[in-house]
Design a protein around this motif. Sequence first.
Motif, PDB file in Angstrom:
ATOM      1  N   LEU A  44       0.837  -1.198   0.000  1.00 16.64           N
ATOM      2  CA  LEU A  44       0.000   0.000   0.000  1.00 16.64           C
ATOM      3  C   LEU A  44       0.878   1.258   0.000  1.00 16.64           C
ATOM      4  N   VAL A  45       0.612   2.122  -0.967  1.00 11.68           N
ATOM      5  CA  VAL A  45       1.448   3.302  -1.208  1.00 11.68           C
ATOM      6  C   VAL A  45       0.534   4.484  -1.517  1.00 11.68           C
ATOM      7  N   VAL A  46       1.010   5.684  -1.208  1.00  9.62           N
ATOM      8  CA  VAL A  46       0.313   6.915  -1.585  1.00  9.62           C
ATOM      9  C   VAL A  46       1.144   7.630  -2.638  1.00  9.62           C
ATOM     10  N   ALA A  47       0.496   8.013  -3.731  1.00  8.38           N
ATOM     11  CA  ALA A  47       1.146   8.826  -4.765  1.00  8.38           C
ATOM     12  C   ALA A  47       0.657  10.256  -4.600  1.00  8.38           C
ATOM     13  N   GLY A  48       1.567  11.141  -4.242  1.00 15.28           N
ATOM     14  CA  GLY A  48       1.198  12.538  -4.050  1.00 15.28           C
ATOM     15  C   GLY A  48       0.987  13.252  -5.372  1.00 15.28           C
ATOM     16  N   PRO A  49       0.510  14.483  -5.331  1.00 14.95           N
ATOM     17  CA  PRO A  49       0.302  15.259  -6.563  1.00 14.95           C
ATOM     18  C   PRO A  49       1.639  15.608  -7.212  1.00 14.95           C
ATOM     19  N   ASP A  50       1.739  15.343  -8.486  1.00 15.70           N
ATOM     20  CA  ASP A  50       2.980  15.612  -9.222  1.00 15.70           C
ATOM     21  C   ASP A  50       2.924  16.964  -9.912  1.00 15.70           C
ATOM     22  N   ARG A  51       4.086  17.592 -10.014  1.00 13.69           N
ATOM     23  CA  ARG A  51       4.194  18.827 -10.786  1.00 13.69           C
ATOM     24  C   ARG A  51       4.618  18.557 -12.226  1.00 13.69           C
ATOM     25  N   THR A  52       5.284  17.438 -12.443  1.00 10.45           N
ATOM     26  CA  THR A  52       5.675  17.026 -13.786  1.00 10.45           C
ATOM     27  C   THR A  52       5.381  15.536 -13.940  1.00 10.45           C
ATOM     28  N   ALA A  53       5.525  15.022 -15.148  1.00 12.65           N
ATOM     29  CA  ALA A  53       5.181  13.627 -15.409  1.00 12.65           C
ATOM     30  C   ALA A  53       6.040  12.684 -14.570  1.00 12.65           C
ATOM     31  N   HIS A  54       5.409  11.608 -14.118  1.00 12.56           N
ATOM     32  CA  HIS A  54       6.093  10.560 -13.357  1.00 12.56           C
ATOM     33  C   HIS A  54       6.230   9.341 -14.253  1.00 12.56           C
ATOM     34  N   LEU A  55       7.434   8.780 -14.346  1.00  8.27           N
ATOM     35  CA  LEU A  55       7.658   7.579 -15.147  1.00  8.27           C
ATOM     36  C   LEU A  55       7.476   6.353 -14.272  1.00  8.27           C
ATOM     37  N   SER A  56       6.555   5.487 -14.676  1.00 12.41           N
ATOM     38  CA  SER A  56       6.221   4.307 -13.886  1.00 12.41           C
ATOM     39  C   SER A  56       6.540   3.052 -14.671  1.00 12.41           C
ATOM     40  N   GLY A  57       7.062   2.046 -13.991  1.00 12.66           N
ATOM     41  CA  GLY A  57       7.374   0.780 -14.650  1.00 12.66           C
ATOM     42  C   GLY A  57       8.815   0.748 -15.107  1.00 12.66           C
ATOM     43  N   GLY A  58       9.119  -0.172 -16.029  1.00  6.92           N
ATOM     44  CA  GLY A  58      10.477  -0.307 -16.534  1.00  6.92           C
ATOM     45  C   GLY A  58      11.304  -1.316 -15.774  1.00  6.92           C
ATOM     46  N   GLY A  59      10.723  -1.920 -14.712  1.00  7.28           N
ATOM     47  CA  GLY A  59      11.442  -2.909 -13.920  1.00  7.28           C
ATOM     48  C   GLY A  59      10.776  -4.263 -14.010  1.00  7.28           C
ATOM     49  N   PRO A  60      10.722  -5.000 -12.886  1.00 10.31           N
ATOM     50  CA  PRO A  60      10.059  -6.307 -12.877  1.00 10.31           C
ATOM     51  C   PRO A  60       8.565  -6.179 -13.151  1.00 10.31           C
ATOM     52  N   ALA A  61       7.937  -7.294 -13.503  1.00 11.99           N
ATOM     53  CA  ALA A  61       6.490  -7.306 -13.710  1.00 11.99           C
ATOM     54  C   ALA A  61       5.788  -6.878 -12.427  1.00 11.99           C
ATOM     55  N   GLU A  62       4.712  -6.113 -12.592  1.00 10.89           N
ATOM     56  CA  GLU A  62       4.029  -5.561 -11.422  1.00 10.89           C
ATOM     57  C   GLU A  62       2.567  -5.293 -11.761  1.00 10.89           C
ATOM     58  N   ARG A  63       1.697  -5.551 -10.787  1.00 10.52           N
ATOM     59  CA  ARG A  63       0.285  -5.214 -10.923  1.00 10.52           C
ATOM     60  C   ARG A  63      -0.040  -4.068  -9.977  1.00 10.52           C
ATOM     61  N   TRP A  64      -0.858  -3.140 -10.456  1.00 15.18           N
ATOM     62  CA  TRP A  64      -1.270  -1.993  -9.660  1.00 15.18           C
ATOM     63  C   TRP A  64      -2.793  -1.900  -9.622  1.00 15.18           C
ATOM     64  N   VAL A  65      -3.311  -1.525  -8.467  1.00 12.08           N
ATOM     65  CA  VAL A  65      -4.699  -1.093  -8.338  1.00 12.08           C
ATOM     66  C   VAL A  65      -4.653   0.251  -7.636  1.00 12.08           C
ATOM     67  N   GLY A  66      -5.350   1.239  -8.181  1.00 13.83           N
ATOM     68  CA  GLY A  66      -5.294   2.578  -7.607  1.00 13.83           C
ATOM     69  C   GLY A  66      -6.668   3.180  -7.401  1.00 13.83           C
TER      70      GLY A  66
END
Length: 228
Positions: A44-66
């Motif tokens: 469980l993680v919180v993603a705060g408000p971004d001011r610029t684009a956030h790059l997600s992924g690029g590593g191991p396989a991962e599932r997200w629910v948000g």
Amino acid sequence: MYEEHPAGFAGAVLWRSATTAGAAPSRVLPDGCVDLLWSSRRGLVVAGPDRTAHLSGGGPAERWVGLRLPPGAGPAVLGVPAVELRDRRVPLADLWGDPVVAELAERAQTAPAEVLAEVAARRLRAAGGPDPLGARVAAALAAGTTVTATAAGLGLDPRALHRRCRHLFGYGPKTLARILRMRRALALARAGTPLAEVAARCGYADQAHLTRDVRDLAGVPPTALLPR
């Protein structure tokens, strides 16, 4: 893979995504929102408000629910000002403590979407709902109202509006207005509106101004964000 649907309360949105190992990172554009997340690798993680684009992924396989909370609703659910989470990804346990989050994390292993929606709705009710100012500010700025006119329409002086916006959205009204204008411009462009017309309709000085602003916020020009 990405899909989303309404969460059923307060304008929140539930979404799911999955990445394969080694896939190219996806570009998540700023939107003035706070997301409550479950990750198959990080919990469980919180993603705060971004001011610029956030790059997600690029590593191991991962599932997200948000669970994407509507602009301005994050502080009511999480109990902290949005500015404290700006441009950050924070373990939920850092905000709520290990005992509370451990129980949620265990349940989220089998039903992450249900757990995220349930806990957010419960905390939102306990807080008396989101601050109504958030929706009013976001609506005014998204419609192209100037910051000065927005403050006057709400009966606030500009400094008070700036303080409230940092608490609700994580940044001041000028930054929020730029982000919302970019998102409106991209929506028009993705629907087939030529970029020169998009620039005029969204209040940019010209197409070059649109391109610079999108590049500043998204990291790439608008053409890179449109369907091929």
